[in-house]
Design a protein around this motif. Structure first.
Motif, PDB file in Angstrom:
ATOM      1  N   GLN A   1      73.971  47.362  47.171  1.00 51.71           N
ATOM      2  CA  GLN A   1      74.128  46.797  45.833  1.00 51.71           C
ATOM      3  C   GLN A   1      73.842  45.309  45.785  1.00 51.71           C
ATOM      4  OE1 GLN A   1      74.407  49.144  43.509  1.00 51.71           O
ATOM      5  NE2 GLN A   1      73.823  47.451  42.206  1.00 51.71           N
ATOM      6  N   GLU A   2      74.155  44.594  46.864  1.00 51.32           N
ATOM      7  CA  GLU A   2      73.949  43.148  46.877  1.00 51.32           C
ATOM      8  C   GLU A   2      72.468  42.777  46.787  1.00 51.32           C
ATOM      9  OE1 GLU A   2      74.783  39.166  49.620  1.00 51.32           O
ATOM     10  OE2 GLU A   2      75.214  41.160  50.438  1.00 51.32           O
ATOM     11  N   LEU A   3      71.609  43.504  47.495  1.00 55.86           N
ATOM     12  CA  LEU A   3      70.212  43.107  47.645  1.00 55.86           C
ATOM     13  C   LEU A   3      69.232  43.966  46.859  1.00 55.86           C
ATOM     14  CD1 LEU A   3      70.216  42.509  51.526  1.00 55.86           C
ATOM     15  CD2 LEU A   3      70.588  40.819  49.716  1.00 55.86           C
ATOM     16  N   ALA A   4      69.714  44.949  46.114  1.00 53.97           N
ATOM     17  CA  ALA A   4      68.820  45.920  45.483  1.00 53.97           C
ATOM     18  C   ALA A   4      67.757  45.259  44.606  1.00 53.97           C
ATOM     19  CB  ALA A   4      69.630  46.924  44.665  1.00 53.97           C
ATOM     20  N   SER A   5      68.141  44.273  43.818  1.00 60.65           N
ATOM     21  CA  SER A   5      67.163  43.611  42.942  1.00 60.65           C
ATOM     22  C   SER A   5      66.081  42.913  43.758  1.00 60.65           C
ATOM     23  CB  SER A   5      67.866  42.599  42.028  1.00 60.65           C
ATOM     24  OG  SER A   5      68.740  43.263  41.138  1.00 60.65           O
ATOM     25  N   GLN A   6      66.455  42.404  44.920  1.00 56.85           N
ATOM     26  CA  GLN A   6      65.495  41.742  45.803  1.00 56.85           C
ATOM     27  C   GLN A   6      64.460  42.732  46.327  1.00 56.85           C
ATOM     28  OE1 GLN A   6      67.475  39.350  48.763  1.00 56.85           O
ATOM     29  NE2 GLN A   6      65.658  39.162  50.050  1.00 56.85           N
ATOM     30  N   GLY A   7      64.836  44.004  46.420  1.00 55.33           N
ATOM     31  CA  GLY A   7      63.919  45.018  46.926  1.00 55.33           C
ATOM     32  C   GLY A   7      63.026  45.629  45.865  1.00 55.33           C
ATOM     33  N   LEU A   8      63.223  45.261  44.595  1.00 57.50           N
ATOM     34  CA  LEU A   8      62.464  45.892  43.517  1.00 57.50           C
ATOM     35  C   LEU A   8      60.957  45.638  43.600  1.00 57.50           C
ATOM     36  CD1 LEU A   8      62.841  47.729  41.100  1.00 57.50           C
ATOM     37  CD2 LEU A   8      63.250  45.712  39.683  1.00 57.50           C
ATOM     38  N   PRO A   9      60.488  44.415  43.936  1.00 58.13           N
ATOM     39  CA  PRO A   9      59.029  44.234  44.056  1.00 58.13           C
ATOM     40  C   PRO A   9      58.394  45.166  45.082  1.00 58.13           C
ATOM     41  CG  PRO A   9      60.119  42.104  43.910  1.00 58.13           C
ATOM     42  CD  PRO A   9      61.205  43.127  44.068  1.00 58.13           C
ATOM     43  N   ALA A  10      59.051  45.365  46.219  1.00 61.17           N
ATOM     44  CA  ALA A  10      58.530  46.295  47.227  1.00 61.17           C
ATOM     45  C   ALA A  10      58.546  47.720  46.702  1.00 61.17           C
ATOM     46  CB  ALA A  10      59.350  46.193  48.520  1.00 61.17           C
ATOM     47  N   ALA A  11      59.601  48.072  45.974  1.00 60.29           N
ATOM     48  CA  ALA A  11      59.701  49.423  45.417  1.00 60.29           C
ATOM     49  C   ALA A  11      58.586  49.690  44.412  1.00 60.29           C
ATOM     50  CB  ALA A  11      61.065  49.620  44.755  1.00 60.29           C
ATOM     51  N   ARG A  12      58.160  48.671  43.707  1.00 58.30           N
ATOM     52  CA  ARG A  12      57.131  48.850  42.688  1.00 58.30           C
ATOM     53  C   ARG A  12      55.738  49.066  43.280  1.00 58.30           C
ATOM     54  NH1 ARG A  12      59.767  50.491  38.309  1.00 58.30           N
ATOM     55  NH2 ARG A  12      61.114  48.928  37.355  1.00 58.30           N
ATOM     56  N   VAL A  13      55.526  48.673  44.547  1.00 59.36           N
ATOM     57  CA  VAL A  13      54.163  48.759  45.085  1.00 59.36           C
ATOM     58  C   VAL A  13      53.992  49.736  46.250  1.00 59.36           C
ATOM     59  CG1 VAL A  13      53.686  46.379  44.376  1.00 59.36           C
ATOM     60  CG2 VAL A  13      54.433  46.830  46.726  1.00 59.36           C
ATOM     61  N   TYR A  14      55.065  50.104  46.924  1.00 57.23           N
ATOM     62  CA  TYR A  14      54.921  50.893  48.155  1.00 57.23           C
ATOM     63  C   TYR A  14      54.185  52.208  47.918  1.00 57.23           C
ATOM     64  CZ  TYR A  14      56.366  53.405  52.431  1.00 57.23           C
ATOM     65  OH  TYR A  14      56.386  54.142  53.601  1.00 57.23           O
ATOM     66  N   ALA A  15      54.530  52.916  46.844  1.00 58.44           N
ATOM     67  CA  ALA A  15      53.882  54.202  46.570  1.00 58.44           C
ATOM     68  C   ALA A  15      52.382  54.036  46.382  1.00 58.44           C
ATOM     69  CB  ALA A  15      54.492  54.853  45.335  1.00 58.44           C
ATOM     70  N   GLY A  16      51.945  52.914  45.822  1.00 54.17           N
ATOM     71  CA  GLY A  16      50.525  52.680  45.631  1.00 54.17           C
ATOM     72  C   GLY A  16      49.795  52.309  46.902  1.00 54.17           C
ATOM     73  N   ILE A  17      50.536  51.810  47.891  1.00 53.81           N
ATOM     74  CA  ILE A  17      49.927  51.458  49.173  1.00 53.81           C
ATOM     75  C   ILE A  17      49.639  52.697  50.001  1.00 53.81           C
ATOM     76  CG2 ILE A  17      50.400  50.312  51.401  1.00 53.81           C
ATOM     77  CD1 ILE A  17      51.978  48.202  49.802  1.00 53.81           C
ATOM     78  N   ALA A  18      50.570  53.642  50.008  1.00 50.46           N
ATOM     79  CA  ALA A  18      50.441  54.822  50.878  1.00 50.46           C
ATOM     80  C   ALA A  18      50.748  56.108  50.125  1.00 50.46           C
ATOM     81  CB  ALA A  18      51.371  54.673  52.088  1.00 50.46           C
ATOM     82  N   PRO A  19      50.009  56.416  49.055  1.00 51.27           N
ATOM     83  CA  PRO A  19      50.330  57.600  48.254  1.00 51.27           C
ATOM     84  C   PRO A  19      50.100  58.919  48.962  1.00 51.27           C
ATOM     85  CG  PRO A  19      48.251  56.641  47.536  1.00 51.27           C
ATOM     86  CD  PRO A  19      48.858  55.676  48.510  1.00 51.27           C
ATOM     87  N   SER A  20      49.398  58.913  50.104  1.00 48.66           N
ATOM     88  CA  SER A  20      49.192  60.154  50.852  1.00 48.66           C
ATOM     89  C   SER A  20      50.399  60.520  51.709  1.00 48.66           C
ATOM     90  CB  SER A  20      47.946  60.029  51.731  1.00 48.66           C
ATOM     91  OG  SER A  20      46.792  59.844  50.942  1.00 48.66           O
ATOM     92  N   ALA A  21      51.376  59.632  51.798  1.00 46.56           N
ATOM     93  CA  ALA A  21      52.592  59.889  52.575  1.00 46.56           C
ATOM     94  C   ALA A  21      53.720  60.233  51.615  1.00 46.56           C
ATOM     95  CB  ALA A  21      52.967  58.672  53.409  1.00 46.56           C
ATOM     96  N   PRO A  22      54.244  61.459  51.625  1.00 45.99           N
ATOM     97  CA  PRO A  22      55.313  61.827  50.689  1.00 45.99           C
ATOM     98  C   PRO A  22      56.504  60.873  50.712  1.00 45.99           C
ATOM     99  CG  PRO A  22      54.492  63.783  51.809  1.00 45.99           C
ATOM    100  CD  PRO A  22      53.835  62.604  52.475  1.00 45.99           C
ATOM    101  N   HIS A  23      56.842  60.386  51.904  1.00 42.16           N
ATOM    102  CA  HIS A  23      58.007  59.506  52.010  1.00 42.16           C
ATOM    103  C   HIS A  23      57.759  58.183  51.292  1.00 42.16           C
ATOM    104  CE1 HIS A  23      61.876  58.441  53.733  1.00 42.16           C
ATOM    105  NE2 HIS A  23      61.379  57.273  54.117  1.00 42.16           N
ATOM    106  N   ALA A  24      56.500  57.718  51.297  1.00 41.84           N
ATOM    107  CA  ALA A  24      56.175  56.482  50.586  1.00 41.84           C
ATOM    108  C   ALA A  24      56.327  56.659  49.082  1.00 41.84           C
ATOM    109  CB  ALA A  24      54.754  56.039  50.926  1.00 41.84           C
TER     110      ALA A  24
END
Length: 485
Positions: free
Chosen positions: A211-234
């Motif tokens: 909960q403390e850092l979640a907002s800090q992780g939002l930029p990464a969350a917004r782009v990770y799926a677009g970096i590796a969309p062939s990986a289900p975990h991404a």
């Protein structure tokens, strides 16, 4: 260091409208090796898969590299790493440990650069002597990775794998998140320098999955799926941050894509993982019908490996979420235990649901029997050295004891016990594999206090619960009821 493009492969899709397969996209990695130049692209691809926790395909890639270049020591290190699921499979299973030890022994026997040998030696701490407690082995691995990162300041792979070691060794009792912050401090500058690297946003999300850092992780969350969309975990991972922030529609979108990709790749564990997060988000969004449809689809899946924690947890938790979140206590009493092969912490979820159902239906004696069963499961986990799940099952047991006390007309005792459970749960971070408790103890405390007509204390409990887990429907509903009384 230049980031080399990955080898282009293909991923067939059941929804393709034509005969041209979609290109594989896993992100960009460049891991320098002593191996033959012609195997370097495939090695980089396998490392990219490893960074997105696509372990089976990564292992196949590393083995193919070793087959093409029998002298490629670091390929065996890569295969060993695919058997080390350091964020949730702790300690590694005996089968994974044996497989990893065989690979790392082969790696150590081959010629390698000083840097490669350091990676190999670091991992050997995990599997070389299993008589040493896992926590000690993991600490030695982290220290070795720190030395590699220090010796190779311009090598992104050294920095990224060190950051992952920090995250995996972060204590769930450390509410200051010191190791997570240290890892984020390493990863965020790399994120700007290597925007297509799959491991960097992945591990940033894990570092910020609190909960403390979640907002800090939002930029990464917004782009990770677009970096590796062939990986289900991404495709799934952004929902960890979305769940922390109560962004239910974003979580649903993320996990629908992850589930589809997992189905296409026949990755049952990842599919169920996405489905569990889907059920959780649907319920918080008030879309009970879609949650039910997902559970019905789960029931149509056969021969699930319930001894696999990732599979067993999701398959057990989904229907229980649906029952308990909707407060269907008669149905909760009918919950059955999963397969005998399920880990004790998975069985505990079913026992907890039954105990809660009995207590909330006014049957304290049956509920107390379930609390005793939870105690036996807690003892098993403690004997196995699984401190995290020992604590979690203890909290479940306290919750059942509290509701049993309420059913036995002992409201003061019930509130005291449930407050203890909430305090303990608030002091422990959740495991990365789960969206969170079925119902947080602090939210349950609000329900209990509301039932006891203590609206002021209930409001305080719901407010604290929503601070810890924003947007949860039960806590929002409880807070609204408390404010009207």
């Amino acid at each position: 260091m230049l980031i080399a493009p990955l080898a282009a492969l293909t991923l067939l899709s059941a929804q393709e409208q034509h005969n041209h397969p979609a290109p594989e996209k896993l992100g960009s990695v460049s891991f320098a090796t002593l191996c033959k130049p012609q195997v370097q692209p495939e090695f980089n691809r396998a490392v990219a898969l490893l960074h997105s926790f696509t372990y089976k395909e990564a292992d196949e890639g590393f083995h193919h590299v070793a087959h093409q270049d029998p002298n490629c020591a670091i390929a065996h290190w890569g295969s060993a790493m695919t058997h080390y699921h350091q964020l949730w499979d702790i300690p590694p299973s005996p089968a994974d440990t044996a497989a990893a030890k065989q690979e790392i022994t082969q790696a150590a026997a081959l010629h390698a650069t000083e840097r490669e040998r350091a990676f190999i030696q670091a991992f050997s701490f995990i599997v070389s002597d299993t008589s040493v407690p896992y926590s000690t082995r993991a600490s030695r691995y982290e220290e070795a990775m720190q030395q590699i990162a220090t010796a190779n300041p311009n090598d992104p792979e050294a920095q990224v794998f060190y950051a992952l070691a920090l995250i995996s060794n972060a204590s769930p009792l450390d509410r200051e998140h010191r190791k997570q912050k240290q890892a984020a401090g390493i990863l965020e500058p790399l994120f700007r320098k290597y925007p297509d690297h799959p491991g960097i946003p992945h591990y940033l999300i894990h570092a910020c999955d609190n909960q403390e850092l979640a907002s800090q992780g939002l930029p990464a969350a917004r782009v990770y799926a677009g970096i590796a969309p062939s990986a289900p975990h991404a495709l799934h991972m952004p929902s960890h941050i979305f769940t922390r922030l109560g962004l239910w529609n974003d979580s649903i979108t993320s996990n629908l894509a992850a589930r589809k990709a997992a189905q296409q790749q026949n990755d049952i564990g990842e599919e169920l993982h996405a489905m569990d997060y889907l059920v959780y988000a649907y319920l918080q969004n008030g879309d009970d019908q879609k949650a039910l449809l997902t559970i019905q689809q789960l029931k149509a899946m056969n021969n699930l490996r319930m001894n696999d924690f990732k599979v067993g947890y999701a398959a057990t938790a989904m229907p229980i979420r649906y029952i308990v979140e909707r407060q269907k206590w008669n149905e909760a009493q009918q919950v059955t235990n999963p397969s005998d092969t399920a880990p004790p912490q998975v069985t505990a979820i079913a026992v907890w649901a039954r105990g809660l159902g009995h207590a909330r239906s006014g049957h304290p004696q049956q509920s107390e029997q379930e609390a005793k069963t939870l105690q036996s499961l807690e003892d098993r986990l403690q004997a196995a050295g699984n401190s995290y799940w020992t604590s979690q099952v203890q909290i479940m047991k306290l919750e059942i004891m509290a509701w049993s006390a309420q059913a036995s007309h002992q409201p003061a005792q019930a509130a005291t016990i449930l407050r203890t459970a909430a305090d303990e749960e608030d002091g422990i971070e959740k495991l990365p594999l789960t969206p969170g408790p079925i119902v947080p103890a602090r939210e349950q405390l609000g329900d209990l206090l509301l039932l006891q007509s203590n609206s002021k204390a209930a409001s305080e409990a719901f407010a604290a619960a929503l601070q810890n887990a924003p947007g949860r429907r039960g806590a929002l509903r409880g807070a609204a009821l408390a404010s009207r009384n």
